[in-house]
Design a protein around this motif. Sequence first.
Motif, PDB file in Angstrom:
ATOM      1  N   ILE A   1     -84.149 -63.969  23.767  1.00  0.00           N
ATOM      2  CA  ILE A   1     -83.019 -63.525  22.948  1.00  0.00           C
ATOM      3  C   ILE A   1     -83.482 -63.560  21.497  1.00  0.00           C
ATOM      4  CG2 ILE A   1     -81.996 -65.834  22.770  1.00  0.00           C
ATOM      5  CD1 ILE A   1     -79.223 -64.390  22.849  1.00  0.00           C
ATOM      6  N   THR A   2     -83.041 -62.587  20.735  1.00  0.00           N
ATOM      7  CA  THR A   2     -83.374 -62.501  19.327  1.00  0.00           C
ATOM      8  C   THR A   2     -82.304 -61.675  18.624  1.00  0.00           C
ATOM      9  OG1 THR A   2     -85.126 -61.933  17.732  1.00  0.00           O
ATOM     10  CG2 THR A   2     -84.840 -60.442  19.597  1.00  0.00           C
ATOM     11  N   LYS A   3     -82.240 -61.785  17.326  1.00  0.00           N
ATOM     12  CA  LYS A   3     -81.312 -60.948  16.552  1.00  0.00           C
ATOM     13  C   LYS A   3     -81.784 -59.503  16.704  1.00  0.00           C
ATOM     14  CE  LYS A   3     -79.599 -60.429  11.811  1.00  0.00           C
ATOM     15  NZ  LYS A   3     -78.267 -60.056  12.118  1.00  0.00           N
ATOM     16  N   ASP A   4     -80.851 -58.598  16.975  1.00  0.00           N
ATOM     17  CA  ASP A   4     -81.227 -57.210  17.226  1.00  0.00           C
ATOM     18  C   ASP A   4     -81.754 -56.553  15.954  1.00  0.00           C
ATOM     19  OD1 ASP A   4     -81.657 -54.940  18.696  1.00  0.00           O
ATOM     20  OD2 ASP A   4     -79.598 -54.212  18.522  1.00  0.00           O
ATOM     21  N   ARG A   5     -82.811 -55.776  16.130  1.00  0.00           N
ATOM     22  CA  ARG A   5     -83.407 -54.991  15.056  1.00  0.00           C
ATOM     23  C   ARG A   5     -84.289 -53.923  15.703  1.00  0.00           C
ATOM     24  NH1 ARG A   5     -85.781 -59.936  15.381  1.00  0.00           N
ATOM     25  NH2 ARG A   5     -88.043 -60.014  15.631  1.00  0.00           N
ATOM     26  N   PRO A   6     -84.552 -52.829  15.016  1.00  0.00           N
ATOM     27  CA  PRO A   6     -85.394 -51.776  15.583  1.00  0.00           C
ATOM     28  C   PRO A   6     -86.816 -52.288  15.871  1.00  0.00           C
ATOM     29  CG  PRO A   6     -84.211 -50.954  13.662  1.00  0.00           C
ATOM     30  CD  PRO A   6     -84.000 -52.445  13.701  1.00  0.00           C
ATOM     31  N   GLY A   7     -87.413 -51.770  16.945  1.00  0.00           N
ATOM     32  CA  GLY A   7     -88.809 -52.053  17.246  1.00  0.00           C
ATOM     33  C   GLY A   7     -89.079 -53.240  18.135  1.00  0.00           C
ATOM     34  N   LEU A   8     -88.058 -53.890  18.677  1.00  0.00           N
ATOM     35  CA  LEU A   8     -88.276 -55.097  19.479  1.00  0.00           C
ATOM     36  C   LEU A   8     -89.031 -54.809  20.780  1.00  0.00           C
ATOM     37  CD1 LEU A   8     -84.862 -56.873  18.949  1.00  0.00           C
ATOM     38  CD2 LEU A   8     -87.081 -57.548  18.028  1.00  0.00           C
ATOM     39  N   VAL A   9     -88.675 -53.738  21.473  1.00  0.00           N
ATOM     40  CA  VAL A   9     -89.368 -53.409  22.721  1.00  0.00           C
ATOM     41  C   VAL A   9     -90.815 -53.028  22.425  1.00  0.00           C
ATOM     42  CG1 VAL A   9     -89.410 -51.860  24.719  1.00  0.00           C
ATOM     43  CG2 VAL A   9     -87.233 -52.772  23.890  1.00  0.00           C
TER      44      VAL A   9
END
Length: 165
Positions: free
Chosen positions: A9-17
């Motif tokens: 789990i992490t704070k959502d932001r672009p580029g995580l995948v």
Amino acid sequence: MNHLVISFITKDRPGLVETLSKVIKQHQGNWQTSSLHHLSGCFAGVLEIAVEQAQCEALTTAIKALDGFKIIIEKTTPAQTSNESTVVLELTANDREGIVEEISAVIHHQGGNMIKLVSVQDNAPHTGQPLFKAKITLAVNNEQTPSLINALENLADDLMVDISR
């Protein structure tokens, strides 16, 4: 070949995948199965990675070092096939507290093993009343399937159950 089950789990932001997949590729890992979701401003997921023994420790260390991620990694062996069949249930009912517990208890007591649960809260089209909708994949012995469905349908008058295999 080792298999790693990774939950995060992490704070959502672009580029995580892309970040996750790049680390996995750098360590010659193979992304097998995953379920990733945006939930209330967070990005959470579970994934299974196949990786050679020689790269396993380095991959584990690199994933745990990702900035801003809370991560759990479990080394596993792939599941063996069983004599059970897979059944997919689509459930719709008026939403209420405890509905997941009620449904999961019936499945458990009728001999089913829940493999996957995806649920949402929605509103009924004409009344706006909150609805609980779920798609459940479970493993169950073929002979127990009719009694399982019957028990679910008897759980509440408003519970609709659609079945597929």
